[in-house]
Design a protein around this motif. Structure first.
Motif, mmCIF file in Angstrom:
data_model
loop_
_atom_site.group_PDB
_atom_site.id
_atom_site.type_symbol
_atom_site.label_atom_id
_atom_site.label_comp_id
_atom_site.label_asym_id
_atom_site.label_seq_id
_atom_site.Cartn_x
_atom_site.Cartn_y
_atom_site.Cartn_z
ATOM 1 N N ASN A 27 -112.834 78.596 -26.932
ATOM 2 C CA ASN A 27 -111.642 78.047 -27.105
ATOM 3 C C ASN A 27 -111.641 76.489 -26.728
ATOM 4 O O ASN A 27 -110.614 75.903 -26.686
ATOM 5 N N ASP A 29 -113.396 72.538 -27.376
ATOM 6 C CA ASP A 29 -113.970 71.995 -28.511
ATOM 7 C C ASP A 29 -115.502 71.492 -28.071
ATOM 8 O O ASP A 29 -116.000 71.328 -26.817
ATOM 9 N N LYS A 76 -116.323 66.001 -31.752
ATOM 10 C CA LYS A 76 -116.159 67.261 -31.252
ATOM 11 C C LYS A 76 -115.623 68.330 -32.328
ATOM 12 O O LYS A 76 -114.646 67.965 -33.448
ATOM 13 N N THR A 78 -113.799 72.042 -33.258
ATOM 14 C CA THR A 78 -112.758 72.842 -32.680
ATOM 15 C C THR A 78 -113.320 74.433 -32.865
ATOM 16 O O THR A 78 -114.228 74.560 -33.589
ATOM 17 N N LYS A 79 -112.507 75.481 -32.509
ATOM 18 C CA LYS A 79 -112.771 76.755 -32.796
ATOM 19 C C LYS A 79 -112.740 76.967 -34.031
ATOM 20 O O LYS A 79 -113.345 77.728 -34.938
#
Length: 199
Positions: A27, A29, A76, A78-79
């Motif tokens: 969850n 990054d 980065k 994310t999910k």
């Protein structure tokens, strides 16, 4: 090999190819190296050869550059980025990158980073929840095709039986792939702005 042995061996193979559960995706990054490490660990069972690559940095960069994957924020991911990459991984084994764009771009444009109706995680969960019943249907179909192929060329050896089985499976894949491509073309005709490039 009889039908029971065959189905048992196929089921064993299918059980190794388990999908990545949304709760297993971090969850937080992730940086690129963390993404590739995660994908390698989660999808290792789906590799045909030990030295096959799941996803490389170059692949991920190309997906972002070609608008197949939404760009990372400050390097980065994310999910949601990871979930899109999992869809890409499975689809690229049968479809071209431009066809995957035709399928995924409308989804990411509408649902990536948007929780109003369905989040990308909701879509991922719903789609992969169909896996178990579909596996049961697949097993029945494989058993039928296997038995049919074993009854071809009655006076010949296993080589032609195996060849018949491979041809039946290949025809099945060909028909489904053709159907998918027609659906993608239909989607593109309704949304010209998301029409994939011919590559």
């Amino acid at each position: 090999m009889d039908t029971k042995q065959f189905l048992r061996s196929i089921l064993d193979s299918l059980q190794q190819i388990d999908y990545v559960k949304p709760e297993d995706v971090p969850n937080i990054d992730l940086y690129m190296d963390q993404v590739t490490t995660f994908m390698d660990s989660q999808l290792a069972a789906s590799k045909r050869h030990d030295d096959d690559k799941i996803l490389t940095k170059t692949m991920i960069n190309n997906y972002a550059k070609n608008n197949l994957l939404p760009p990372p924020e400050k390097k980065k991911y994310t999910k949601e980025h990871v979930l899109v990459l999992i869809f890409i991984y499975y689809l690229k084994s049968i479809l071209s990158i431009s066809d995957i764009q035709g399928i995924l771009n409308p989804i990411t444009e509408k649902y990536f980073g948007n929780d109003e109706n369905y989040s990308l995680e909701d879509i991922y969960k719903e789609v992969f929840s169909l896996e178990h019943p579909e596996t049961q249907n697949l097993m029945k179909d494989l058993a039928k095709k296997f038995n049919t192929s074993m009854n071809t060329f009655p006076d010949e050896a296993d080589l032609l039986h195996t060849f018949s089985f491979i041809c039946m499976l290949s025809y099945d894949v060909y028909i489904k792939k053709t159907l998918i491509e027609k659906m993608i073309d239909q989607m593109a005709s309704k949304n010209p702005e998301t029409k994939p490039s011919k590559k």
